[in-house]
Design an enzyme around this catalytic site. Sequence first.
Site, PDB file in Angstrom:
ATOM      1  N   LYS A  13      -1.977  -1.515  -4.011  1.00  0.00           N
ATOM      2  CA  LYS A  13      -2.855  -0.355  -3.977  1.00  0.00           C
ATOM      3  C   LYS A  13      -2.047   0.918  -3.982  1.00  0.00           C
ATOM      4  O   LYS A  13      -1.098   0.993  -3.197  1.00  0.00           O
ATOM      5  CB  LYS A  13      -3.685  -0.454  -2.692  1.00  0.00           C
ATOM      6  CG  LYS A  13      -4.463   0.754  -2.311  1.00  0.00           C
ATOM      7  CD  LYS A  13      -5.094   0.539  -0.977  1.00  0.00           C
ATOM      8  CE  LYS A  13      -5.833   1.797  -0.599  1.00  0.00           C
ATOM      9  NZ  LYS A  13      -6.419   1.739   0.695  1.00  0.00           N
TER      10      LYS A  13
ATOM     11  N   SER B 287      -9.927   5.528  -4.963  1.00  0.00           N
ATOM     12  CA  SER B 287     -10.873   6.629  -5.171  1.00  0.00           C
ATOM     13  C   SER B 287     -10.368   7.653  -6.189  1.00  0.00           C
ATOM     14  O   SER B 287     -11.137   8.118  -7.028  1.00  0.00           O
ATOM     15  CB  SER B 287     -11.174   7.301  -3.835  1.00  0.00           C
ATOM     16  OG  SER B 287      -9.988   7.777  -3.219  1.00  0.00           O
TER      17      SER B 287
ATOM     18  N   ARG C 127       1.282   9.908   5.936  1.00  0.00           N
ATOM     19  CA  ARG C 127       1.366   8.477   6.239  1.00  0.00           C
ATOM     20  C   ARG C 127       2.668   7.850   5.718  1.00  0.00           C
ATOM     21  O   ARG C 127       2.778   6.638   5.599  1.00  0.00           O
ATOM     22  CB  ARG C 127       0.175   7.742   5.621  1.00  0.00           C
ATOM     23  CG  ARG C 127      -1.190   8.253   6.048  1.00  0.00           C
ATOM     24  CD  ARG C 127      -2.228   7.144   6.005  1.00  0.00           C
ATOM     25  NE  ARG C 127      -3.604   7.597   5.873  1.00  0.00           N
ATOM     26  CZ  ARG C 127      -4.318   8.135   6.846  1.00  0.00           C
ATOM     27  NH1 ARG C 127      -3.775   8.322   8.043  1.00  0.00           N
ATOM     28  NH2 ARG C 127      -5.576   8.507   6.634  1.00  0.00           N
TER      29      ARG C 127
ATOM     30  N   TYR D 249     -14.732   1.109  -7.442  1.00  0.00           N
ATOM     31  CA  TYR D 249     -16.013   1.788  -7.194  1.00  0.00           C
ATOM     32  C   TYR D 249     -16.944   1.657  -8.391  1.00  0.00           C
ATOM     33  O   TYR D 249     -18.093   2.066  -8.327  1.00  0.00           O
ATOM     34  CB  TYR D 249     -15.756   3.266  -6.856  1.00  0.00           C
ATOM     35  CG  TYR D 249     -14.924   3.397  -5.601  1.00  0.00           C
ATOM     36  CD1 TYR D 249     -15.503   3.244  -4.348  1.00  0.00           C
ATOM     37  CD2 TYR D 249     -13.542   3.588  -5.666  1.00  0.00           C
ATOM     38  CE1 TYR D 249     -14.741   3.296  -3.191  1.00  0.00           C
ATOM     39  CE2 TYR D 249     -12.765   3.640  -4.515  1.00  0.00           C
ATOM     40  CZ  TYR D 249     -13.375   3.493  -3.284  1.00  0.00           C
ATOM     41  OH  TYR D 249     -12.620   3.521  -2.142  1.00  0.00           O
TER      42      TYR D 249
ATOM     43  N   GLU E  28       7.642  -7.010   1.400  1.00  0.00           N
ATOM     44  CA  GLU E  28       6.356  -6.992   2.106  1.00  0.00           C
ATOM     45  C   GLU E  28       5.541  -8.243   1.764  1.00  0.00           C
ATOM     46  O   GLU E  28       4.876  -8.820   2.629  1.00  0.00           O
ATOM     47  CB  GLU E  28       5.553  -5.737   1.730  1.00  0.00           C
ATOM     48  CG  GLU E  28       6.118  -4.422   2.277  1.00  0.00           C
ATOM     49  CD  GLU E  28       5.815  -4.216   3.767  1.00  0.00           C
ATOM     50  OE1 GLU E  28       5.216  -5.108   4.399  1.00  0.00           O
ATOM     51  OE2 GLU E  28       6.188  -3.152   4.300  1.00  0.00           O
TER      52      GLU E  28
ATOM     53  N   ARG F 184     -10.545   9.859   1.589  1.00  0.00           N
ATOM     54  CA  ARG F 184     -10.365  10.495   2.904  1.00  0.00           C
ATOM     55  C   ARG F 184     -11.442  11.530   3.155  1.00  0.00           C
ATOM     56  O   ARG F 184     -11.861  11.729   4.296  1.00  0.00           O
ATOM     57  CB  ARG F 184      -8.979  11.125   3.008  1.00  0.00           C
ATOM     58  CG  ARG F 184      -7.898  10.066   3.090  1.00  0.00           C
ATOM     59  CD  ARG F 184      -6.520  10.670   3.242  1.00  0.00           C
ATOM     60  NE  ARG F 184      -5.495   9.639   3.087  1.00  0.00           N
ATOM     61  CZ  ARG F 184      -4.207   9.893   2.921  1.00  0.00           C
ATOM     62  NH1 ARG F 184      -3.779  11.144   2.884  1.00  0.00           N
ATOM     63  NH2 ARG F 184      -3.353   8.908   2.795  1.00  0.00           N
TER      64      ARG F 184
ATOM     65  N   LYS G  16       0.859  -1.171   0.000  1.00  0.00           N
ATOM     66  CA  LYS G  16       0.000   0.000   0.000  1.00  0.00           C
ATOM     67  C   LYS G  16       0.899   1.226   0.000  1.00  0.00           C
ATOM     68  O   LYS G  16       1.664   1.447   0.941  1.00  0.00           O
ATOM     69  CB  LYS G  16      -0.905  -0.002   1.227  1.00  0.00           C
ATOM     70  CG  LYS G  16      -1.772   1.247   1.301  1.00  0.00           C
ATOM     71  CD  LYS G  16      -2.757   1.180   2.439  1.00  0.00           C
ATOM     72  CE  LYS G  16      -3.575   2.460   2.498  1.00  0.00           C
ATOM     73  NZ  LYS G  16      -4.526   2.454   3.598  1.00  0.00           N
TER      74      LYS G  16
END
Length: 344
Positions: free
Chosen positions: A256, A282, A225, A321, A241, A213, A203
């Site tokens: 992502k 998004s 972040r 979405y 990872e 957000r 991510k």
Amino acid sequence: MEGRGSWQVGLQRPRRLRATAAMRDLAAETDLTAARLLQPLFVVPGQGVRRPIGSLRGQDHLSVDRLPEVVEPLLEAGVGGVVLFGQPPAGAKDAEGNAALDPDGAVPRAVRLLKERYPEMWVATDVCLDPYTSHGHCGLVDGERILNDETLPRLARMAVLHAQAGADAVAPSDMMDGRVGAIRTALDAAGLTDTAILAYTAKYASSLYAPFREAEDSAPAFGDRRSYQMDPRNGREALREALLDMAEGADMLMVKPAGPYLDIVARVAAAADRPVFAYQVSGEYAMLVAASEAGLIDYDAALLESAVGIRRAGAAAILTYACLDLARLLERGRWRPARPPLAR
Ligand code: PBG
């Protein structure tokens, strides 16, 4: 001599495989079906709520009682499942994100309702503290430092809560080190050995989460972040990872965002011995919507191309979405013209 068969054109004519719709369908290397699509849903406390999300066209905040209105069309379209994101009641955010552990929170209630009404539907839940913390970070904080090990037990409890409610899979999106192992251990200790873990393995710290957000009211109150999400400059690190998440017991891995990270999807898929999912986030969706609304691109065509590209890169499933739009296009057989009736 010019013309047919001249060797300058070559003995190889790849265009033969592109000549007709029937030939193209037979030669296609990639399939896309509704069953490969997962719809993110935003559940909120309260009753009778179906509130359009301004930053995400066609997406709503839904209270649990109104979930069926949105879920039934998805089921009818043959979509593969849903991933639930939650919200605490107004004023319930605190530094520890305690509302995330409420057994009567929107997410556990939503899972119970969905699994009761539609037991065959695949339901996953996002496991992360950010919508529930007053500071908007995915972990506990000490001043401006994001604490890793102290966060793990909370994530594990949240995952157990969702699994007890009946979730098929829990999806930790926090990027703390060791969270997959902590969650697997807690699930197993609670006897929840059948609940799968869909790990957000790679991510990235991305600008493309902004519309989400806004929807989740989860922008960090300070800093960013980047001390836990991955650096967009890194590819090999995603393999590290992936190996860690697999060693810790992840059943599925996720990359992502999707579109700008298709090389990562391909590399992780090549390195992993389990399914890799990709999240068309998004901002990717918002760009497709905005560009088409500005008359610059065709929404349907660009959407389909973006989704098939994610599959071609190696994703088993896509969180998007645009599930319903894609399902509608796929049903119509977008890749070939409407079939003429057979002449008799
Ligand atoms: C955080 C989370 C985020 C998204 C999913 N889970 C946002 C973030 O990390 O800030 C973004 C999804 C999207 O943009 O569609 N728990």
